[in-house]
Every structure is written in structure tokens, then in C-alpha cells.
Enzyme design. Structure first.
Site, mmCIF file in Angstrom:
data_model
loop_
_atom_site.group_PDB
_atom_site.id
_atom_site.type_symbol
_atom_site.label_atom_id
_atom_site.label_comp_id
_atom_site.label_asym_id
_atom_site.label_seq_id
_atom_site.Cartn_x
_atom_site.Cartn_y
_atom_site.Cartn_z
ATOM 1 N N LYS B 116 -7.932 -10.521 -3.551
ATOM 2 C CA LYS B 116 -6.882 -9.733 -1.712
ATOM 3 C C LYS B 116 -5.572 -9.417 -2.259
ATOM 4 O O LYS B 116 -5.868 -8.403 -2.532
ATOM 5 C CB LYS B 116 -7.155 -10.033 -0.504
ATOM 6 N N GLU B 200 0.309 -10.482 5.643
ATOM 7 C CA GLU B 200 0.450 -9.216 6.099
ATOM 8 C C GLU B 200 0.744 -8.664 7.263
ATOM 9 O O GLU B 200 0.902 -9.101 8.552
ATOM 10 C CB GLU B 200 -0.647 -8.530 5.364
ATOM 11 N N ARG B 292 -20.025 -6.961 -2.492
ATOM 12 C CA ARG B 292 -21.188 -7.151 -2.128
ATOM 13 C C ARG B 292 -21.828 -6.417 -1.670
ATOM 14 O O ARG B 292 -21.398 -5.564 -0.516
ATOM 15 C CB ARG B 292 -21.035 -9.270 -1.206
#
Lengths: 183, 493
Positions: B116, B200, B292
Site C-alpha cells: 500500500k 494516515e 484481485r
């Protein structure tokens, strides 16, 4: 078709029921064929019903027909109606489990609510723990759950290790309750 | 096209993939663990291979065992589904080196996007907006604490290898940071085998809007519109829909273009999802790319009429996308409710066990992607997702009513499910108005209890069942003769 009346057909049966935590007093009496005369909390009704399968009842009351599904669960029956489940038990059955599948912490014996695997041990034998303090971390269905101390006390024993598979009823941790606290 | 593929997964997604394979004349190989020996995906496959014990590490996560099963059965490709090895670049590399096609992106692209932190950097360079955060992964706790101070609380801890809410924590204040970081890291370690985390800025009351994309190996890429997945519990999506009630046509176009740009920039091939956070002012931020097939892909299939698994197979076999962006349009409204084996009246505790009775809903616009059947024992080793209920209708209003009816006609006994909870969410005024955000459940359904308005009828059913108990064995009405009660002791063998 001819119907022969037998003694059991004309008996009125009394019930004291608990639906989740609401009380209902009811009577039921067989009428002709597929009908039943019931009284629920004093209100009388004639209901029509049909058993479709062991689990499925088709029931007509107040001019409306419904499909209901019945499941025998821990000391009572769970009725499924329009996606909602009603757990009903006979209020006279004392000592029955309160609700199926509940978290069980009887006395100072801490046992898992479902089959799971031990992830971490947070308490050591001999240690003092406060009520609500984490004792053991379990995982089931990819979710971690922490079993906490049901009351303040001293850890008598920790009977499992990280990685162990555990089952409901198995005592994972035992706690000696403090004598001076009320909780 | 492939003659035979192996599906390295279990549950509803394995069954769903097999459906398309059968339509395409592709043979299917299931793999399973011991507790799954009678699972639906094993029953639905043409062939199956037992991998080992129930622990994921010795079955669905064992690369060696899955590769040897594929070789043994002569499978030309492997579909990973979602979860397990679906986003494991190590597994993709093994497929690449052993010349078995991985139905998904190349390992390089997966590496770039699956991490990520790296993905954020790639998108930043492309000019796609990202959420302010701190992503130096090997930083000490002190650096993380300092960065959190700078970003400002509340902050969100996420797993670098994460997805599906595992290893995620909202941290409201500095005092909670250390404990949350430790538990997030340990959860990430056990879920993904990678305990690295980053933080974050936590955006309050955001919407989760994602775009389905398809990219072929010839450089063509399109998006298949959005899905709004704002209804979440413990960071797990539980209800998804398309179109999103929050998107104007121009915002949809802007976000769709950003999504296509994101996959092209990362050399992505196959079906993927670009996730965005949409704030209350309509600003969107890149969240991550899921490399995916997503759990919620049927929502897109219902509105676009495109079988995404078929597209995945065609792309993996080297085919060219036969669609251009202009060919793709959405019709009506689709939504999905994830049916979990969890007890909503007991703080959503997992509820594994034997399903003693199961009746799934049917009807126009109703689709059930299920991984279970009546009589199946839901194992405690795996995810609690039993099935997905998907409905499609002309408008959002019509479709909400359709979904409500379908949920009310979905009966599962022996285990607890989230169905009663779903009914109350879908039927609530703020949901119907489309006023949804990722904190919706905490805001409106914190101390949820089911509405017991049918209690009196339930009592009637109890009484009827009690007065006329089930007769065992199955009754044969008196006076009528049946060969079975006149046969006496005779049996024909």
C-alpha cells in the site's frame, strides 16, 4: 373425512413463555382439523395452521398468512419470521440456559464461547487481575477476541498455550475471586 | 483458452468461479483442507485435491502444495479468488517460473500495488490525490508517534500488506497509539504474514467508492463504473451498491479516468479495483488498488451485464479486451448484502457450526452466490462469509424493497447470521435516503437490537408446533395402505 374426538383433543394447555425477555402467558386448544384456539396475554384468536415440513409452519391469523420456520435451540425454540429470530422458552423451565451461544464464564473458570485457537496469553498464574482485564486472546473465523476477567482476583492457573485449539467448556484460565469486592 | 484450471480458494468465490468455467467448457480442480472435505466448492468441482489440515498455512496458504496439485492434475492456470494467496507476489512468481498461468496481474505489478505504501507513491507521481500520511515502514515507534502528532489525531493505522480491515485501527489520541500499533501489527502478521504497518490521516464520515477496472496484456484498459461500499463494520464491507448515490455523472467520469490511469501507470493486467475515499465535499483520494477479483464484483456484473470472471479468464489466456469504454453502460441499481456467520445480538461473535436448515431466496433480480448448503458444518478456521445476496432493480428505491424481501425469505438455522441486522440497515431512513458513510453503523446502529414486532405470531407458531409435534417417523395416514407399511419385514436388497 370423519374426525374422531379423543380426550387430548379437547384439553386446553397453559403456557408461560418468554420471548427473548418478554413474558407471554398463553393457552392453546385444538379445534377442528387444522385450527387452533389460542389466547395470548388474554386475547383470544382462532388460527389456521399447516405443517409444511419439520421446520416449516404455514400459519394464518388475523386474516393474514405467514410462513414461519422453527428450530429447536438450547432449551427452547427459535422461530424465524420475516428474517427476525424469536427465541422462545418455557418460563417454567428453571435452570435453563439464558440464551443459546452466550459467552460462558462460570465462577472463576474462563472458557471460550466457540471453538477457536489461542493467539496470546496475557495473564500468568499467580498474577492479580482486575475485572475486565484481558486474560487470553483467541481467534476464530479470522477474528481476534480477548477473553477478560469476569471479576477481580488472582490467576490460579493458565491451562493452555499459544497455538492450542480450544473448545467451549474447556477451562482456559482459572481465577480466584477477591473476597472483598462486590462485583 | 485453458482446458482446465485450479481454483486456489474455498467458499462462495470458488463456487462462483467454477460456474463460469463450466459455461466456458473449462475443467475445474478444487483444493481443500480436511475440515472442508464436504464443502460446496469440492462438490461443485470436476476434480479435487486435499491439501492438508485446517490451518491455512498447511492448506490454502501452502504454495508448494497448491503448485504440486496443479501439476498433478494438469491445470493450465490457477485462479486465486480473493484472500489467501490472491495478493501474494511470491505465489505469482512461482506460477510464472513453473509456467502455470496466474489468473491475475503479473508479479511485478502486484508488488508495486499490493504494498500500500509503494502504491501511494506511484499514484502521487501520477497526480492522483492521496490521503496525507506517514509511510516509512521500518521507522521506530518514536518516529511514528512524531508523525502522528504532525498529521494530527485521529489517525488510521493500516497494514502494509493489508486488506479487508485486518490490522486496521483508528487511534484517537497519543496514549492509545502504542497498544493499537502492537495489536494491528500482530493481526497483520497472522493474517498476511507481514506485520508492517503505516499511518494516515483519518477522514471523518467519508464514503468508500471504488471502480472496477479491466486491463488486458495489449495495453487496453477500461473501467466498469463504481461500487459504493460505505456500509462497513470493523472495516469490513457488508453492503455494496452501484451506482453510488453520491456520484454525479461528471464526478463519475473524473474518478473513472483516474482509476484507469492508476492501472495503466502500474502495468496492471486483469481485473482489479481502484479504491477511493470520497469526503463530504466531493473530493476523492486514492486509497489502494485491489489486485484481485473483489468479493463485491457481482454488483458490477448485475448493472453492466458483464461476467467479470469470464473477462479474467480471457485476459489471462492472452485475449484482447473486446470492450471499449464507450461500450460500457450501467442499467438500474444493484446491491449486495454479505451474509456472515456471526451473531448480531452477541456483538457479532463468530458463529461456526452445522447449518441444520437452509432456504435461500429466489425471484426476479435475485442472485445468491453461496458457499454453503443445509447440512454443511461451517468451520471455525476461516472467514465467516457464508454467501452474498445480490439484487438488481430498475431504481434504488425498487431495489431496496427487493433486497428487503429477499433477506426476509433467507432462512438459515443452526448458526446465527447477520440477516436481521441487514434488514434493519437497508430499511432505515438514512440508508434509504442514501446518506451513508463508513461510520454509518457506529452512528445509527451502535446498540442495535432486532425489532420484535412479530413476537405474538412467533408465540402462535410455538404453540402450534408444541400442540402438534412432529411425528417420527414420517406419518402415513391411517386407513391408507402404502407398500411401505404392508411390506412387513421384507426388504429388497
Amino acid at each position: 373425512m370423519e374426525h374422531t374426538w379423543r380426550l387430548e383433543d379437547i384439553l386446553t394447555v397453559d403456557y408461560k413463555l418468554k420471548v427473548n425477555d418478554r413474558d407471554f402467558s398463553a393457552t392453546a386448544e385444538k379445534c377442528d382439523g387444522d385450527r387452533l384456539r389460542v389466547s395470548i396475554n388474554g386475547v383470544e384468536k382462532i388460527i389456521a395452521w399447516k405443517r409444511i415440513s419439520d421446520a416449516h409452519i404455514f400459519l394464518g391469523a388475523d386474516g393474514e398468512d405467514q410462513n414461519l420456520y422453527i428450530e429447536k435451540t438450547g432449551g427452547g425454540k427459535t422461530i424465524h419470521l420475516n428474517g427476525i429470530q424469536y427465541f422462545i422458552k418455557d418460563a417454567r423451565d428453571e435452570g435453563m440456559k439464558k440464551h443459546p451461544g452466550g459467552l460462558k464464564e462460570t465462577g472463576g473458570k474462563v472458557t471460550p464461547p466457540m471453538p477457536s485457537v489461542v493467539v496470546r496469553i496475557l495473564a500468568a498464574a499467580g498474577a492479580r487481575v482486575e475485572k475486565g482485564e484481558g486474560l487470553i486472546v483467541l481467534t476464530a473465523m479470522k477474528l481476534e477476541t480477548t477473553l477478560t476477567a469476569p471479576f477481580s482476583g488472582t490467576v490460579l492457573s493458565v491451562n493452555v498455550q499459544a497455538g492450542d485449539r480450544v473448545m467451549p467448556g474447556q477451562v482456559l484460565v482459572e481465577i480466584d475471586r477477591d473476597k472483598n469486592t462486590g462485583d | 483458452m485453458f482446458k482446465k484450471i485450479l481454483i486456489a480458494n474455498r467458499g462462495e468465490i470458488a463456487v462462483r468461479i467454477m460456474r463460469t468455467c463450466r459455461e466456458m467448457g473449462i475443467g475445474t480442480v478444487a483444493v481443500y483442507s480436511e475440515p472442508d472435505s464436504s464443502a460446496l466448492h469440492v462438490l461443485e468441482a470436476d476434480e479435487s485435491v486435499c491439501l492438508g489440515s485446517g490451518e491455512p498455512a498447511s492448506s490454502y496458504l501452502s504454495i508448494d502444495k497448491i503448485m504440486s496439485a496443479a501439476r498433478e492434475k494438469g491445470a493450465g492456470a490457477i485462479h486465486p479468488g480473493y484472500g489467501f494467496l490472491a495478493e501474494n507476489p511470491e505465489f505469482v512468481r512461482r506460477c510464472e517460473s513453473e509456467r502455470i498461468v496466474f489468473i491475475g496481474p503479473p508479479s511485478g505489478s502486484m508488488l508495486k500495488l499490493g504494498d500500500k505504501v509503494r502504491a501511494r507513491e506511484t499514484m502521487k507521481k501520477e497526480g492522483i490525490p492521496v490521503i496525507p500520511g506517514f509511510s516509512r515502514l521500518n521507522a521506530g515507534y518514536g518516529d511514528m508517534e512524531k508523525a502522528a502528532e504532525e498529521i494530527g489525531y485521529p489517525v488510521l493505522i493500516k497494514a502494509a500488506a493489508g486488506g479487508g480491515g485486518r490490522g486496521m485501527r483508528i487511534v484517537l489520541s497519543r496514549e492509545k497509539l502504542k497498544d493499537s500499533a502492537a495489536s494491528a501489527s500482530s493481526e497483520a502478521m497472522s493474517a498476511f504474514g507481514d506485520g508492517r504497518i503505516f499511518i494516515e490521516k483519518y477522514i471523518e464520515r467519508p464514503r468508500h467508492v471504488e471502480f472496477q477496472v479491466l486491463a488486458d496484456s495489449h495495453g487496453n484498459a477500461v473501467h466498469l463504473m463504481e461500487r459504493e461500499c460505505s456500509i462497513q463494520r470493523r472495516f469490513q464491507k457488508i453492503i455494496e451498491e452501484s451506482p453510488s448515490p453520491a456520484l454525479s455523472p461528471s464526478l463519475r467520469e473524473e474518478m473513472g479516468m483516474a482509476a484507469v490511469k492508476a492501472v495503466v501507470a502500474s502495468g496492471y493486467v486483469n481485473a482489479g479495483t481502484v479504491e477511493f475515499i470520497l469526503d463530504r465535499e466531493g473530493r476523492f483520494y486514492f486509497l489502494e488498488v485491489n489486485t484481485r477479483l473483489q468479493v463485491e464484483h457481482p454488483v458490477t456484473e448485475m448493472v453492466t451485464g458483464i461476467d467479470i470472471v469470464r473477462k479474467q479468464l480471457e485476459i489471462a489466456a492472452g485475449g484482447k479486451l473486446s470492450l471499449s469504454q464507450g461500450d460500457i453502460s450501467a442499467r438500474g441499481h444493484a446491491m449486495e448484502c454479505r451474509i456472515y456467520a456471526e451473531d448480531p445480538e452477541l456483538n457479532f461473535a463468530p458463529s461456526p457450526g452445522r447449518i441444520s436448515f437452509l432456504k435461500e431466496p429466489h425471484g426476479p433480480g435475485v442472485r445468491v452466490d453461496s458457499g454453503v448448503y443445509g447440512g454443511f458444518t461451517v468451520p471455525f478456521e476461516y472467514d465467516p462469509l457464508l454467501s452474498k445476496l445480490i439484487t438488481h432493480g430498475e431504481t434504488r428505491e425498487i431495489n431496496i424493497m427487493r433486497m428487503l424481501q429477499a433477506l426476509r425469505n433467507y432462512i438459515a438455522m443452526g448458526i446465527k447470521t447477520t440477516i436481521p441486522f441487514m434488514i434493519d440497515i437497508i430499511g432505515s431512513v438514512p440508508y434509504m435516503k442514501g446518506e451513508i458513510h463508513t461510520g454509518f453503523i457506529d452512528e445509527h446502529f451502535m446498540n442495535w437490537r432486532p425489532d420484535m414486532k412479530g413476537a405474538e405470531l412467533a408465540v402462535m407458531a410455538y404453540l402450534a408446533d408444541d400442540i402438534f409435534p412432529v411425528k417420527k417417523p414420517a406419518p402415513v395416514s391411517a386407513g391408507q395402505s402404502s407398500p411401505w407399511n404392508t411390506l412387513g419385514g421384507w426388504r429388497i436388497y
